[in-house]
Scaffold this active site. Structure first.
Site, short mmCIF file in Angstrom:
data_model
loop_
_atom_site.label_atom_id
_atom_site.label_comp_id
_atom_site.label_asym_id
_atom_site.label_seq_id
_atom_site.Cartn_x
_atom_site.Cartn_y
_atom_site.Cartn_z
N ASP A 41 0.82 -1.22 0.00
CA ASP A 41 0.00 0.00 0.00
C ASP A 41 0.85 1.27 0.00
O ASP A 41 0.78 2.09 0.92
CB ASP A 41 -0.94 0.02 1.21
CG ASP A 41 -1.80 -1.22 1.31
OD1 ASP A 41 -2.19 -1.75 0.25
OD2 ASP A 41 -2.11 -1.66 2.44
N GLU A 214 -11.78 0.25 -4.44
CA GLU A 214 -11.10 0.82 -3.28
C GLU A 214 -9.84 1.56 -3.75
O GLU A 214 -9.61 1.72 -4.95
CB GLU A 214 -10.73 -0.26 -2.26
CG GLU A 214 -9.73 -1.29 -2.76
CD GLU A 214 -9.47 -2.39 -1.74
OE1 GLU A 214 -10.15 -2.45 -0.70
OE2 GLU A 214 -8.56 -3.21 -2.00
#
Length: 322
Positions: A41, A214
Site C-alpha cells: 500500500d 477501493e
C-alpha cells in the site's frame, strides 16, 4: 615478452577491469525495491529533492488467512536506486483509541508539517467493520509522528461513511483546499478538510467513479485531474479524469492488470525530478502472496492526449537519475 610477463599483465588488466566494474554504481534497483521485509500500500511524497515512499508492513505467515499489519515504514531515495529505510515510524500503538490493523495510509505535506492519514480499527465504534481513519503529524517527513487529534477523523458513525472506511488519500488543490478520499467494497467517499488538515469541513460526499472498488488516489498533470483506483476483486488499477478535483469523472480504462499472487492492487503516483512514477505492490518475493506483498516502482507514461498508457511492469524497476 615472456609468457610469465604476459600472464602477469593479463591478470593485472583483468583486476583493473573488475575494480572499475565494481566501482560503477548500479543503474537499476530491481523490483521489488524492498527485499528484507514485506511492504504494501505505497504512498509517495516528493519533498526537497527526495522521494519518500511510505508503506504498510505485512507480517502474516504463509498459511494464515487475512492481513496482519501493525506499523508503517518509509523508504527514501534521491536517485531511484539507493534507498534508505526509516522505521517503523508509526504504529497502531500511537493511537490510544485504536486496537489494530494498520492498513493503507497516505502522507502529505502542508506549511512545513507532514500529515499521515491512516486506516486502523477502532477499539469501541463498530457499526459495520469497525475501521476508522486517523491522522498523525510531524515536523519532519521521517518523524517523530504523534496522533494529531487524539481521536479519529472518520468512523462507522460518520454520516455517509462506508462499510469499510480504509484507504485514505489526501490531495491539496492549487487554491489550497485539501480533500480526503477513501473507501472500499465498491463505495468511495470524499470530504473537504479545513486548513489545519485535521478537521472535516462540510458533509461527506459520495464518489462517483466507474468500476470503483477501493484505493482512490488523486494526482494532477497540466489541467487534468486523474483519479486512479482499484477495480473489482481481485483488482486491476483503473482510472478516470476530470477538469475538477471533485468530478464529474470520465472513465478511461485499465492501467495495471491483475497481479500474480496478489488479489489487491494499490497504487500511488508521483512526479519526481521531471519523471512520473507508478508505485504499487506485487507478491513476487520468495514466500510472497495475498497477505505478503512487496512495493515496486515503474514508469508512468502518457500519450499525446494526456491519457495514461498501460503500465509496463518490470523486474528492473526504473533507471538511476541524478
Amino acid at each position: 615478452m615472456t609468457l610469465k610477463l604476459k600472464n602477469t599483465l593479463s591478470m593485472a588488466l583483468g583486476l583493473s577491469v573488475c575494480a572499475a566494474a565494481m566501482a560503477e554504481p548500479a543503474q537499476y534497483r530491481g523490483n521489488p525495491i524492498v527485499t528484507d521485509m514485506f511492504t504494501a500500500d505505497p504512498s509517495p511524497l516528493a519533498h526537497d529533492d527526495t522521494l519518500y515512499i511510505y508503506t504498510g508492513h505485512d507480517i502474516q505467515n504463509e498459511t494464515d488467512r487475512f492481513f496482519k499489519m501493525h506499523d508503517w515504514y518509509a523508504f527514501s531515495t534521491t536517485n531511484m536506486v539507493d534507498y534508505q529505510k526509516h522505521g517503523p515510524l508509526l504504529s497502531v500503538d500511537d493511537f490510544e483509541w485504536a486496537q489494530g490493523d494498520a492498513f493503507a495510509s497516505h502522507v502529505t505535506e502542508r506549511d512545513g508539517k507532514f500529515y499521515w492519514y491512516v486506516s486502523i480499527r477502532h477499539k469501541d465504534i463498530r457499526v459495520h467493520e469497525g475501521f476508522a481513519i486517523g491522522v498523525a503529524v510531524s515536523d519532519s517527513p521521517t518523524g517523530p509522528f504523534r496522533d494529531a487529534i487524539g481521536g479519529p477523523l472518520i468512523t462507522d458513525e460518520t454520516p455517509n461513511s462506508v462499510v469499510l472506511n480504509i484507504d485514505p488519500a489526501v490531495y491539496v488543490d492549487d487554491d489550497g483546499q485539501a480533500y480526503m478520499y477513501w473507501g472500499s467494497w465498491n463505495a468511495g467517499r470524499w470530504v473537504k478538510l479545513k486548513d489545519n488538515m485535521v478537521e472535516l469541513e462540510g458533509e461527506v460526499h459520495t464518489l462517483e467513479a466507474h468500476n470503483f472498488f477501493e484505493a482512490p488516489f488523486i494526482h494532477k498533470r497540466g489541467d487534468t485531474y486523474y483519479l486512479t483506483y482499484a477495480s473489482h476483486y481481485p483488482s486491476t488499477t483503473e482510472y478516470s479524469t476530470s477538469d475538477s478535483v471533485t468530478g464529474p469523472w470520465t472513465y478511461r480504462g485499465v492501467i495495471n492488470d491483475l497481479l500474480p499472487k496478489s488479489e489487491t492492487n494499490h497504487q500511488g503516483i508521483v512526479e519526481f525530478k521531471g519523471n512520473w512514477y507508478f508505485i504499487y505492490h506485487n507478491a513476487q518475493l520468495p514466500g510472497g502472496g495475498v497477505y505478503r506483498r512487496s512495493v515496486c516502482v515503474d514508469k508512468l507514461e502518457y500519450d499525446a492526449d494526456g491519457l495514461i498508457k498501460k503500465v509496463v511492469r518490470t523486474e528492473t524497476s526504473v533507471p538511476r537519475i541524478e
